[in-house]
Write a protein that holds these residues in place. Sequence first.
Motif, short mmCIF file in Angstrom:
data_model
loop_
_atom_site.label_atom_id
_atom_site.label_comp_id
_atom_site.label_asym_id
_atom_site.label_seq_id
_atom_site.Cartn_x
_atom_site.Cartn_y
_atom_site.Cartn_z
N UNK A 88 0.82 -1.22 0.00
CA UNK A 88 0.00 0.00 0.00
C UNK A 88 0.85 1.27 0.00
N UNK A 89 1.99 1.22 0.70
CA UNK A 89 2.81 2.44 0.76
C UNK A 89 3.28 2.89 -0.63
N UNK A 90 3.28 1.96 -1.61
CA UNK A 90 3.72 2.33 -2.95
C UNK A 90 2.66 3.12 -3.72
N UNK A 91 1.39 3.00 -3.29
CA UNK A 91 0.32 3.72 -4.00
C UNK A 91 -0.38 4.74 -3.09
N UNK A 92 0.13 4.87 -1.88
CA UNK A 92 -0.52 5.73 -0.88
C UNK A 92 -0.80 7.14 -1.40
N UNK A 93 0.19 7.73 -2.09
CA UNK A 93 0.02 9.14 -2.49
C UNK A 93 -1.15 9.30 -3.46
N UNK A 94 -1.41 8.27 -4.30
CA UNK A 94 -2.57 8.37 -5.20
C UNK A 94 -3.86 8.45 -4.41
N UNK A 95 -3.94 7.64 -3.35
CA UNK A 95 -5.16 7.66 -2.52
C UNK A 95 -5.32 9.01 -1.84
N UNK A 96 -4.21 9.58 -1.38
CA UNK A 96 -4.31 10.88 -0.71
C UNK A 96 -4.81 11.93 -1.70
N UNK A 97 -4.41 11.78 -2.97
CA UNK A 97 -4.83 12.75 -3.97
C UNK A 97 -6.25 12.53 -4.48
N UNK A 98 -6.71 11.28 -4.46
CA UNK A 98 -8.03 11.03 -5.06
C UNK A 98 -9.17 11.09 -4.05
N UNK A 99 -8.85 11.07 -2.76
CA UNK A 99 -9.90 10.91 -1.74
C UNK A 99 -10.96 12.01 -1.80
N UNK A 100 -10.54 13.26 -1.86
CA UNK A 100 -11.50 14.37 -1.91
C UNK A 100 -12.51 14.27 -0.78
N UNK A 101 -13.80 14.39 -1.16
CA UNK A 101 -14.85 14.34 -0.14
C UNK A 101 -15.23 12.91 0.23
N UNK A 102 -14.71 11.93 -0.53
CA UNK A 102 -15.18 10.54 -0.36
C UNK A 102 -14.76 9.93 0.97
N UNK A 103 -15.60 9.02 1.46
CA UNK A 103 -15.19 8.20 2.60
C UNK A 103 -14.44 7.02 2.01
N UNK A 104 -13.28 6.72 2.60
CA UNK A 104 -12.42 5.68 2.04
C UNK A 104 -12.47 4.43 2.93
N UNK A 105 -12.84 3.30 2.31
CA UNK A 105 -12.95 2.04 3.05
C UNK A 105 -11.94 1.06 2.47
N UNK A 106 -11.00 0.61 3.30
CA UNK A 106 -9.95 -0.30 2.84
C UNK A 106 -10.25 -1.73 3.24
N UNK A 107 -10.12 -2.66 2.28
CA UNK A 107 -10.34 -4.08 2.56
C UNK A 107 -8.99 -4.78 2.54
N UNK A 108 -8.60 -5.38 3.66
CA UNK A 108 -7.31 -6.07 3.70
C UNK A 108 -7.53 -7.54 4.03
N UNK A 109 -6.50 -8.36 3.84
CA UNK A 109 -6.71 -9.79 4.10
C UNK A 109 -5.55 -10.47 4.82
N UNK A 110 -4.65 -9.72 5.41
CA UNK A 110 -3.60 -10.37 6.20
C UNK A 110 -3.67 -9.83 7.61
N UNK A 111 -3.01 -10.53 8.51
CA UNK A 111 -3.25 -10.26 9.92
C UNK A 111 -2.51 -9.03 10.46
N UNK A 112 -2.67 -7.89 9.82
CA UNK A 112 -2.01 -6.69 10.35
C UNK A 112 -2.97 -5.50 10.46
N UNK A 113 -4.21 -5.71 10.90
CA UNK A 113 -5.14 -4.57 10.90
C UNK A 113 -4.67 -3.43 11.80
N UNK A 114 -4.14 -3.77 13.00
CA UNK A 114 -3.71 -2.69 13.91
C UNK A 114 -2.61 -1.87 13.27
N UNK A 115 -1.65 -2.57 12.64
CA UNK A 115 -0.53 -1.86 12.01
C UNK A 115 -1.03 -0.94 10.90
N UNK A 116 -2.01 -1.44 10.12
CA UNK A 116 -2.53 -0.63 9.01
C UNK A 116 -3.25 0.61 9.53
#
Length: 489
Positions: A88-116
């Motif tokens: 995710x850190x490789x595409x993070x800046x795109x998300x920061x630029x595209x978010x705008x007014x939107x609510x952002x919901x991330x779906x992950x599948x490995x055991x690092x939710x707290x870290x994320x």
Amino acid sequence: MKRKILFLKPYDFMHTEYNGTSNPQFSPIFPCSLATVLSWCKSHLGEDEFSFYGLDGYLFQDRMEGVLREVALIDPDYIVSNINVLTFHLVESYYRNMKGKAKLIGLINKAFPEDMVARYGDLFDAIIEKDWCSSTLSVIVAAEDGEIGKSPGVWLRDEGGKPYFTGKGEPHYISDYPLPAYREFHGERYNSFFSYWTEGCKYGCIFCSFGTAVYGRWRARPIESILEELKELYSIIKRPMYILNIDNELTLQREWAEDLFEAIEKASLPLSIDTNIRANHVDEEFIRSMKRGGITRVGFSLESSDSDVLQLNKKKLNWEDVDRTIRLLKKHNIIFQVYIMQGMYGSNRQKDIDTFRYVVDEMKVRNVGLGVTLPYRSTPYYRVLKKKEWIEDFTLDNYLWVGSHVYKYSFFDKPVGTKPFWRISDDYTFEEAVDTYMHLAELKPRKKLFADFVKPLMFGNPSVFGGYIRSVCRSPGYYIGKMIRYVRN
Ligand code: SF4
């Protein structure tokens, strides 16, 4: 005005699926999990007040730049995106630029939710680890009421920045899933499709971070629903289909699997299916029925040829089953890959090398998958190591170290993360297992293009071979590059 919900698969070098699977990805493959979440939300929220959009960064020539443009045009109220904890850190800046007014919901599948959440909690309004369908729906409903924190199944950040979980989400099972939204995600533009037919597993291998860990007992979709999906897909793409069924264990219930293969055979659809099997579930009759049902490639595990290691890890498998399965698959011209693991609990360097020698030298397997066993926090393996005080923790930062230093994934332009440490047995450490992995990776056999790839396709399913040739003619550069990479590996 209708509220707009955008479902976005980023060009993030990985595919991230709800059953725990994540592997490197460099070309477009239909994002089945996300398309299923779209269908689920659409069927529950209805289209009177909401519009639904599917976007896949892999379909744009200019990848995430194209996504940015498209998101600006859609101007969504919600962005639901399957993101990978490793990249995710490789595409993070795109998300920061595209978010705008939107609510952002991330779906992950490995055991690092707290870290994320600790890392990206300022960017994401919610992070969901399990029950992608029901939790996404309940987050959107709660957000419409003005309070995301009321939704169960979500990881959030409190005012002090500390990650917390809102409580178990509503469980749902694969048999309840609607068909993936092929049309919203432009199914006609893909050659390969992920597809899910079963979930869970009845085994409890201690290192497994999905299988039982994610979905508990094994469940299957109704066969009619799978057939309906394949027919719908064919009506959209109108050419042979390459289906990547990455279920943990398709063949766990023999009768169900044989009925499925028979139904696929009767439907006479031009397809080729790649799936995972367990060596102790197949015999010659079963392999014949698999082949008639369109299976042209399978992957299965041995993990270790040492019976003590298999037993310690609760693998419930023996090398005789693997031996028999390899012979039968060769006889019936089905392509296969055998997975073995380095650094399993209780193993040592010699046992890991012996396993490799057995598979490559004795069984003459040319396609071997290697992998270092990792103690994800959600696994019994992690708990065993903790109890023995052989590990301190296994964090997202450690996982990044493994991705960039051990697997040397090409999408990392520089090594990242923090080196982990744990003991594997009295005479083996993680560091030594990595060394063994590197040594074996050097010795891996080179694949033979014709014998391993083209011949089984030709003899396995002629219509698929025809489809393959047509795709090569459509985009020769892509396939020539792919062939070169294949031979080099
Ligand atoms: S057989 Fe073992 S490794 Fe495979 S999915 Fe089941 S629990 Fe996981």
